[in-house]
Design an enzyme around this catalytic site. Structure first.
Site, PDB file in Angstrom:
ATOM      1  N   GLY A  40      39.232  52.627  27.787  1.00  0.00           N
ATOM      2  CA  GLY A  40      39.717  51.329  27.351  1.00  0.00           C
ATOM      3  C   GLY A  40      41.216  51.128  27.333  1.00  0.00           C
ATOM      4  O   GLY A  40      41.678  50.007  27.117  1.00  0.00           O
ATOM      5  N   PRO A  53      38.515  57.542  30.449  1.00  0.00           N
ATOM      6  CA  PRO A  53      39.420  56.543  31.019  1.00  0.00           C
ATOM      7  C   PRO A  53      38.960  56.075  32.396  1.00  0.00           C
ATOM      8  O   PRO A  53      38.480  56.866  33.204  1.00  0.00           O
ATOM      9  CB  PRO A  53      40.742  57.310  31.149  1.00  0.00           C
ATOM     10  CG  PRO A  53      40.320  58.729  31.347  1.00  0.00           C
ATOM     11  CD  PRO A  53      39.062  58.901  30.547  1.00  0.00           C
ATOM     12  N   GLY A  54      39.074  54.805  32.660  1.00  0.00           N
ATOM     13  CA  GLY A  54      38.780  54.258  33.984  1.00  0.00           C
ATOM     14  C   GLY A  54      40.000  53.530  34.507  1.00  0.00           C
ATOM     15  O   GLY A  54      40.782  54.042  35.303  1.00  0.00           O
ATOM     16  N   ARG A  55      40.195  52.321  33.991  1.00  0.00           N
ATOM     17  CA  ARG A  55      41.265  51.440  34.458  1.00  0.00           C
ATOM     18  C   ARG A  55      42.639  52.094  34.470  1.00  0.00           C
ATOM     19  O   ARG A  55      43.414  51.926  35.416  1.00  0.00           O
ATOM     20  CB  ARG A  55      41.295  50.204  33.557  1.00  0.00           C
ATOM     21  CG  ARG A  55      42.193  49.089  34.030  1.00  0.00           C
ATOM     22  CD  ARG A  55      42.326  48.001  32.964  1.00  0.00           C
ATOM     23  NE  ARG A  55      41.061  47.571  32.431  1.00  0.00           N
ATOM     24  CZ  ARG A  55      40.345  46.540  32.897  1.00  0.00           C
ATOM     25  NH1 ARG A  55      40.804  45.828  33.901  1.00  0.00           N
ATOM     26  NH2 ARG A  55      39.191  46.213  32.334  1.00  0.00           N
ATOM     27  N   ARG A 109      37.692  39.673  39.497  1.00  0.00           N
ATOM     28  CA  ARG A 109      38.313  39.622  38.171  1.00  0.00           C
ATOM     29  C   ARG A 109      38.979  38.276  37.850  1.00  0.00           C
ATOM     30  O   ARG A 109      38.836  37.778  36.734  1.00  0.00           O
ATOM     31  CB  ARG A 109      39.308  40.774  37.982  1.00  0.00           C
ATOM     32  CG  ARG A 109      38.659  42.170  38.096  1.00  0.00           C
ATOM     33  CD  ARG A 109      39.605  43.295  37.725  1.00  0.00           C
ATOM     34  NE  ARG A 109      39.943  43.237  36.323  1.00  0.00           N
ATOM     35  CZ  ARG A 109      41.062  42.767  35.828  1.00  0.00           C
ATOM     36  NH1 ARG A 109      42.030  42.366  36.620  1.00  0.00           N
ATOM     37  NH2 ARG A 109      41.243  42.710  34.536  1.00  0.00           N
ATOM     38  N   CYS A 126      32.446  29.326  49.033  1.00  0.00           N
ATOM     39  CA  CYS A 126      32.149  27.947  48.656  1.00  0.00           C
ATOM     40  C   CYS A 126      31.880  27.834  47.158  1.00  0.00           C
ATOM     41  O   CYS A 126      30.747  27.646  46.720  1.00  0.00           O
ATOM     42  CB  CYS A 126      30.994  27.423  49.491  1.00  0.00           C
ATOM     43  SG  CYS A 126      31.464  27.373  51.224  1.00  0.00           S
ATOM     44  N   TYR A 156      37.755  48.012  38.911  1.00  0.00           N
ATOM     45  CA  TYR A 156      36.858  46.859  38.876  1.00  0.00           C
ATOM     46  C   TYR A 156      37.166  45.897  40.025  1.00  0.00           C
ATOM     47  O   TYR A 156      37.083  44.690  39.892  1.00  0.00           O
ATOM     48  CB  TYR A 156      36.916  46.164  37.497  1.00  0.00           C
ATOM     49  CG  TYR A 156      36.691  47.160  36.375  1.00  0.00           C
ATOM     50  CD1 TYR A 156      35.419  47.631  36.096  1.00  0.00           C
ATOM     51  CD2 TYR A 156      37.761  47.703  35.659  1.00  0.00           C
ATOM     52  CE1 TYR A 156      35.212  48.603  35.124  1.00  0.00           C
ATOM     53  CE2 TYR A 156      37.566  48.672  34.679  1.00  0.00           C
ATOM     54  CZ  TYR A 156      36.287  49.113  34.420  1.00  0.00           C
ATOM     55  OH  TYR A 156      36.077  50.076  33.465  1.00  0.00           O
TER      56      TYR A 156
END
Ligand SMILES: *Cc1c(COP(=O)(O)O)cnc(C)c1O
Length: 422
Positions: free
Chosen positions: A239, A274-276, A312, A342, A371
């Site tokens: 996070g 941890p990712g982001r 995102r 579209c 992401y």
């Protein structure tokens, strides 16, 4: 700190000009920097070096095998949320004993797969899931290591869609119920209690929610210890936020220092997810401008990447910096950067001062490593884009651009003889 920089007004990824990759690979494509991925992983991992800990990369943020393999080589583990992610991390060479499995909807088949692989622990999110794991473990004649993911009811002060640790969110078990559930788990013959977990949200830019949640977890561990339930792994989730625009999230070193201070001399292995913070600023999306157009009210830059490639902005109203791949002057104009999809919600930047771009120009959508590709889709029947990894002066396509043929692979037209009468 990342390795996307200008040299003589040309954007480079490490030692490779981005424009050169665009010529060879076509657009759009995701571009990752090996040096940045490595640096960010190590910044997090080193920050906790003086404690027993395990850095489990959150695979859902960026699931490419080549990226996962970098973390495997650095001794990293993985936080997975599906059987598909388990398949990927094993293929990428991550040690199963370093895998934690989160998520509210694990199927029986997925539980079997993870138990057979020998993962570190299941982060259990409900009483029914615990029963199911006990059942699967019995059938396989194994013991399932578990952790309960508790919901500490802490406001992470981030976007509502990526808040997970509030009482109203679907995640985790309320703390009041978790003690009873631990006692039930302790009495289950094929369950071994290993950890206590939480994950309160994503893109957090302040320390206080992390610390508030940690305080609650510590208090809870004391209660568990009094009930003779021993926790060997404390999983604090992921996070930690990154800088997309003007945010000033704590550096991993400051994050770790604050956590260590709050932790005191707790005797257990820390698990981080941890990712982001690792991949976010280690990747960009490169797109080519197709057209520019103006309505009486607005200017539009129409690019060949859209919301199916990077969701995102449409999903969260997220900000991504837009940079020209070849910088010619610094003039900007207020415009929307939109894609070919579209949908009116198909934009990458809205009402922003953007580089003056014309048809044929390349633009870099910055901070797109997390992401980004992992949330992309085939909407509007657009083949998913290529992913490219740079290391020094080399680059490799680590996921081929989908073709029309691969896009419809698996679809079929029934050979039923009859047509419906009308
Ligand atoms: C998404 C997620 C993470 C990673 O979150 P980041 O904000 O990318 O660090 C970690 N743990 C769990 C359980 C998650 O769902």
């Amino acid at each position: 700190m990342n390795y996307f920089n200008y040299q003589n007004d040309h954007l480079y990824c490490e030692a490779v000009p981005v424009a050169r990759i665009a010529e060879e690979v076509g657009t759009p494509f995701y571009l990752y920097s090996n040096a940045t991925l490595t640096r960010h992983f190590q910044a997090m991992d080193d920050a906790f070096a003086d404690l027993p800990h395990l850095t489990c990369f959150a695979v859902k943020s960026c699931a490419n095998l080549a990226v996962l393999n970098i973390f495997a080589k650095l001794g990293g583990g993985a936080d997975i949320v599906s059987g598909g992610e388990l398949y990927r991390v094993m293929k990428a060479g991550i040690d199963p004993a370093r895998i934690v499995y989160s998520g509210v909807g694990k199927t029986t088949a997925e539980i079997e797969m993870a138990l057979t692989a020998g993962i570190l622990m299941f982060n259990v999110e409900s009483p029914q899931e615990l029963e199911t794991i006990q059942g699967v473990a019995t059938a396989l004649g194994r013991t399932a290591p578990i952790s309960l993911r508790v919901n500490p009811d802490v406001d992470p002060k981030t976007h509502a869609y990526i808040s997970t640790g509030l009482a109203k969110n679907k995640f985790g078990v309320p703390m009041e119920e978790a003690e009873l559930l631990y006692k039930q788990a302790a009495s289950m013959p094929n369950i071994a209690i290993r950890g206590l977990s939480c994950h309160i949200g994503s893109q957090l830019t302040e320390m206080s929610p992390f610390l508030e949640s940690l305080r609650k977890m510590k208090g809870f561990m004391t209660r568990l210890a009094a009930a003779n339930i021993k926790i060997s792994h404390l999983d604090l989730g992921g996070g930690l936020g990154i800088r997309y625009d003007e945010e000033e999230p704590p550096h991993p070193t400051a994050y770790a220092a604050a956590i260590k201070e709050e932790l005191g001399d707790l005797d257990c292995t820390l698990v981080l997810e941890p990712g982001r913070v690792i991949v976010g600023n280690a990747g960009i999306l490169v797109t080519r401008v197709l057209y520019t157009k103006a309505s009486p009210l607005k200017k539009f830059i129409v690019a060949d990447a859209g919301m199916n490639d990077l969701g995102r902005p449409s999903l969260y109203g997220a900000f991504h910096a837009i940079q020209p791949v070849h910088r010619e002057g610094t003039a900007t104009a207020k415009a929307d950067l939109v894609g070919p999809i579209c949908e009116t919600g198909d934009f990458l930047a809205r009402d922003r001062e953007l580089p003056l771009a014309k048809g044929g120009d390349l633009l870099a959508i910055m901070s797109a490593g997390a992401y980004g590709f992992s949330m992309s889709s085939n909407y509007n029947s657009r083949p998913r884009v290529a992913e490219v990894l740079v290391s020094g002066s080399r680059f490799q396509v680590v996921r081929a651009r989908e073709t029309y043929e691969s896009m419809v692979q698996g679809e079929s037209i029934p050979a039923w003889p009859e047509t419906i009468a009308r």
